[in-house]
Write an enzyme that holds these catalytic residues in place. Sequence first.
Site, PDB file in Angstrom:
ATOM      1  N   SER A 242       0.826  -1.215   0.000  1.00 29.25           N
ATOM      2  CA  SER A 242       0.000   0.000   0.000  1.00 29.25           C
ATOM      3  C   SER A 242       0.857   1.260   0.000  1.00 29.25           C
ATOM      4  O   SER A 242       0.617   2.193  -0.776  1.00 29.25           O
ATOM      5  CB  SER A 242      -0.970   0.010   1.181  1.00 29.25           C
ATOM      6  OG  SER A 242      -0.298  -0.191   2.405  1.00 29.25           O
ATOM      7  N   HIS A 272      -1.895  -8.846   2.155  1.00 27.89           N
ATOM      8  CA  HIS A 272      -1.603  -7.566   2.818  1.00 27.89           C
ATOM      9  C   HIS A 272      -2.751  -7.259   3.788  1.00 27.89           C
ATOM     10  O   HIS A 272      -3.063  -8.086   4.644  1.00 27.89           O
ATOM     11  CB  HIS A 272      -1.388  -6.519   1.718  1.00 27.89           C
ATOM     12  CG  HIS A 272      -0.835  -5.204   2.170  1.00 27.89           C
ATOM     13  ND1 HIS A 272      -0.191  -5.026   3.360  1.00 27.89           N
ATOM     14  CD2 HIS A 272      -0.839  -3.965   1.570  1.00 27.89           C
ATOM     15  CE1 HIS A 272       0.184  -3.752   3.473  1.00 27.89           C
ATOM     16  NE2 HIS A 272      -0.203  -3.088   2.412  1.00 27.89           N
ATOM     17  N   HIS A 318       5.933 -12.563   7.636  1.00 23.93           N
ATOM     18  CA  HIS A 318       6.141 -11.185   7.170  1.00 23.93           C
ATOM     19  C   HIS A 318       7.314 -11.142   6.204  1.00 23.93           C
ATOM     20  O   HIS A 318       8.266 -11.899   6.352  1.00 23.93           O
ATOM     21  CB  HIS A 318       6.409 -10.238   8.348  1.00 23.93           C
ATOM     22  CG  HIS A 318       6.152  -8.811   7.991  1.00 23.93           C
ATOM     23  ND1 HIS A 318       7.129  -8.004   7.455  1.00 23.93           N
ATOM     24  CD2 HIS A 318       5.030  -8.056   8.053  1.00 23.93           C
ATOM     25  CE1 HIS A 318       6.609  -6.810   7.216  1.00 23.93           C
ATOM     26  NE2 HIS A 318       5.334  -6.816   7.572  1.00 23.93           N
ATOM     27  N   ARG A 327       3.211  -4.446  16.804  1.00 22.21           N
ATOM     28  CA  ARG A 327       1.810  -4.015  16.658  1.00 22.21           C
ATOM     29  C   ARG A 327       0.880  -5.113  17.172  1.00 22.21           C
ATOM     30  O   ARG A 327      -0.195  -4.839  17.705  1.00 22.21           O
ATOM     31  CB  ARG A 327       1.498  -3.694  15.180  1.00 22.21           C
ATOM     32  CG  ARG A 327       2.376  -2.580  14.614  1.00 22.21           C
ATOM     33  CD  ARG A 327       2.168  -2.415  13.122  1.00 22.21           C
ATOM     34  NE  ARG A 327       2.517  -3.619  12.385  1.00 22.21           N
ATOM     35  CZ  ARG A 327       2.325  -3.797  11.078  1.00 22.21           C
ATOM     36  NH1 ARG A 327       1.774  -2.828  10.355  1.00 22.21           N
ATOM     37  NH2 ARG A 327       2.678  -4.913  10.488  1.00 22.21           N
ATOM     38  N   ASP A 373      -2.116  -8.291  11.761  1.00 24.98           N
ATOM     39  CA  ASP A 373      -3.464  -8.733  11.418  1.00 24.98           C
ATOM     40  C   ASP A 373      -3.949  -9.920  12.251  1.00 24.98           C
ATOM     41  O   ASP A 373      -5.141 -10.224  12.254  1.00 24.98           O
ATOM     42  CB  ASP A 373      -3.521  -9.102   9.926  1.00 24.98           C
ATOM     43  CG  ASP A 373      -3.210  -7.907   9.050  1.00 24.98           C
ATOM     44  OD1 ASP A 373      -3.738  -6.822   9.340  1.00 24.98           O
ATOM     45  OD2 ASP A 373      -2.428  -8.052   8.098  1.00 24.98           O
TER      46      ASP A 373
HETATM   47  N1  CMX Z   1       1.432 -19.638   6.300  1.00 31.85           N
HETATM   48  C1  CMX Z   1       1.849 -20.539   5.385  1.00 31.85           C
HETATM   49  N2  CMX Z   1       2.906 -20.363   4.579  1.00 31.85           N
HETATM   50  C2  CMX Z   1       3.585 -19.214   4.713  1.00 31.85           C
HETATM   51  C3  CMX Z   1       3.227 -18.230   5.644  1.00 31.85           C
HETATM   52  C4  CMX Z   1       2.093 -18.466   6.446  1.00 31.85           C
HETATM   53  N3  CMX Z   1       1.652 -17.567   7.327  1.00 31.85           N
HETATM   54  N4  CMX Z   1       4.102 -17.204   5.542  1.00 31.85           N
HETATM   55  C5  CMX Z   1       4.959 -17.531   4.554  1.00 31.85           C
HETATM   56  N5  CMX Z   1       4.650 -18.738   4.050  1.00 31.85           N
HETATM   57  C6  CMX Z   1       5.269 -19.407   2.904  1.00 31.85           C
HETATM   58  C7  CMX Z   1       5.103 -18.526   1.684  1.00 31.85           C
HETATM   59  O1  CMX Z   1       3.804 -18.668   1.121  1.00 31.85           O
HETATM   60  C8  CMX Z   1       6.213 -19.025   0.793  1.00 31.85           C
HETATM   61  O2  CMX Z   1       5.776 -20.227   0.201  1.00 31.85           O
HETATM   62  P1  CMX Z   1       6.203 -20.621  -1.314  1.00 31.85           P
HETATM   63  O3  CMX Z   1       7.703 -20.752  -1.242  1.00 31.85           O
HETATM   64  O4  CMX Z   1       5.486 -21.891  -1.555  1.00 31.85           O
HETATM   65  O5  CMX Z   1       5.768 -19.493  -2.180  1.00 31.85           O
HETATM   66  C9  CMX Z   1       7.319 -19.345   1.808  1.00 31.85           C
HETATM   67  O6  CMX Z   1       6.664 -19.511   3.078  1.00 31.85           O
HETATM   68  C10 CMX Z   1       8.368 -18.255   1.937  1.00 31.85           C
HETATM   69  O7  CMX Z   1       7.723 -17.026   2.203  1.00 31.85           O
HETATM   70  P2  CMX Z   1       8.435 -15.874   3.052  1.00 31.85           P
HETATM   71  O8  CMX Z   1       9.657 -15.459   2.313  1.00 31.85           O
HETATM   72  O9  CMX Z   1       8.562 -16.285   4.463  1.00 31.85           O
HETATM   73  O10 CMX Z   1       7.337 -14.734   3.045  1.00 31.85           O
HETATM   74  P3  CMX Z   1       6.997 -13.661   1.901  1.00 31.85           P
HETATM   75  O11 CMX Z   1       7.854 -12.472   2.079  1.00 31.85           O
HETATM   76  O12 CMX Z   1       6.980 -14.289   0.558  1.00 31.85           O
HETATM   77  O13 CMX Z   1       5.473 -13.310   2.248  1.00 31.85           O
HETATM   78  C11 CMX Z   1       3.626 -12.787   3.631  1.00 31.85           C
HETATM   79  C12 CMX Z   1       5.117 -12.555   3.366  1.00 31.85           C
HETATM   80  C13 CMX Z   1       3.152 -11.819   4.710  1.00 31.85           C
HETATM   81  C14 CMX Z   1       2.828 -12.510   2.360  1.00 31.85           C
HETATM   82  C15 CMX Z   1       3.425 -14.274   4.096  1.00 31.85           C
HETATM   83  O14 CMX Z   1       4.075 -14.480   5.318  1.00 31.85           O
HETATM   84  C16 CMX Z   1       1.960 -14.668   4.211  1.00 31.85           C
HETATM   85  O15 CMX Z   1       1.350 -15.068   3.213  1.00 31.85           O
HETATM   86  N6  CMX Z   1       1.346 -14.559   5.453  1.00 31.85           N
HETATM   87  C17 CMX Z   1      -0.059 -14.810   5.636  1.00 31.85           C
HETATM   88  C18 CMX Z   1      -0.876 -13.617   5.149  1.00 31.85           C
HETATM   89  C19 CMX Z   1      -0.706 -12.430   6.076  1.00 31.85           C
HETATM   90  O16 CMX Z   1      -0.822 -12.542   7.292  1.00 31.85           O
HETATM   91  N7  CMX Z   1      -0.492 -11.231   5.497  1.00 31.85           N
HETATM   92  C20 CMX Z   1      -0.452  -9.984   6.259  1.00 31.85           C
HETATM   93  C21 CMX Z   1       0.934  -9.366   6.404  1.00 31.85           C
HETATM   94  C22 CMX Z   1       0.858  -8.060   7.145  1.00 31.85           C
HETATM   95  C23 CMX Z   1       0.144  -7.015   6.341  1.00 31.85           C
HETATM   96  O17 CMX Z   1       0.670  -6.603   5.286  1.00 31.85           O
HETATM   97  O18 CMX Z   1      -0.959  -6.622   6.715  1.00 31.85           O
END
Ligand code: CMX
Length: 435
Positions: A242, A272, A318, A327, A373
Amino acid sequence: PVTLKERLAELIPAELENVKQARALHGKKSFGPVIVDQLYGGMRGLPALIWDGSVLDAEEGIRFRGKTIPECQELLPKAPGGSEPLPEGLFWLLVTGEIPTQEQVAELSKDWAARSAIPEFVEEILDRCPPTLHPMSQFSLAVTALNHNSAFAKAYQDGISKKEYWGPTFEDSMDLIAKLPNIAGRIYRNVFGQGKLPAIDASKDYSANLATLLGFGDNDAFVELLRLYLTIHSDHEGGNVSAHTGKLVGSALSDPFLAYAAALNGLAGPLHGLANQEVLIWLRKMQGKIGEDASDEAVKEYIWSTLKGGQVVPGYGHAVLRKTDPRYTAQREFALKHLPDDKMFKLVGQIYNLVPDILLEAGKAKNPWPNVDAHSGVLLTHYGLTQMQFYTVLFGVSRAFGVAAQLIWDRALGAPLERPKSYSTAAIKKIFQDK
Ligand code: CMX
């Protein structure tokens, strides 16, 4: 007291010098190599932007202008009788780097109340949206439409000089923030059938007014929650979807309404801001399946079933953080103080004890800890704001503070159009074939 705009006008010349000096001293220095994986990997870790309001440390979490969340809670002005910071003060801090006085914050509350009305045609746009249109889509539509009255767009058409850009950008940013409660309140009442929208009260602070528009103005604890919520969701440095979208679109000299509407569309994604809605949906499904007082074993099994189904555990992980999000902690402390016996809060605590080990064992996520979140929806639900599709709208109200503060500075400092270089896979193969 000096107004925010007057203070800003005083600060700009010194900051222009400061940037000039930083560039003269460090402009040609390298941050290290860029590797091809970063082009394919969502630019993780790539130093690419200037963002002054906040910086995120992977271990410690966010600092707003150098101050941690507990420091902000201590230092920023509070409402009479309240103990959480007023988001008005946080905005002042984000823009100036300074802690405002109680009077300066009160002036901001008044100024925003005075600017809060939205044009009738924007009300009509919202009233015509089907209740099945997601609240975030409605939010973004309305914010885009506010561009109709943009001071910046008009000044640009009238031939404003580059040096003056920040003035109308400031006015639009203040209008944007001020009008969000009326937009959010109208969406809430239209979609969830909560009756007619009351008027903004110029003697109340921003959060108290927003709470009233949502129908929770009489609940002091909810108003306090909103003050905390709006403060901690405001800014998370510049690279998140964002914030970066707002800055990117603003760099084309699209006005703050257009830039922020674009940011909202990014916040509406489930990886996000929409994750706060997803967390609640996930918790409710879990309760539906294994009951309200489930054992650790049953909860573990449910978490594993989510992962095995190829889904993420919402609220965990994250892109930058590598520890529990402060937070999350701030919200947990609020819950311990105000709702220690809430069943859903207890479930969130139980999950906190189980998910990190499971994510570590699953072996993919780089950060197994909760983010912001994982907690917000439970607090809102406790006070009766149970419509989870609405949660990201509140995140969006808050995130405007951080994006707006940076848009003002970008225009004050003459930030250029963003235009990074992209490559095709064929080009990558050709460039590196002999290396
Ligand atoms: N549950 C399951 N798998 C997860 C995970 C979770 N909470 N967090 C990361 N992973 C997985 C990723 O999907 C990725 O899988 P692939 O290799 O198969 O694609 C792997 O672990 C590596 O990811 P990463 O480098 O640790 O994390 P990213 O930087 O790619 O992504 C984020 C970060 C937040 C998108 C991810 O942790 C996620 O999807 N979390 C759940 C959704 C969430 O809570 N989002 C909110 C974030 C805060 C916000 O912006 O509001």
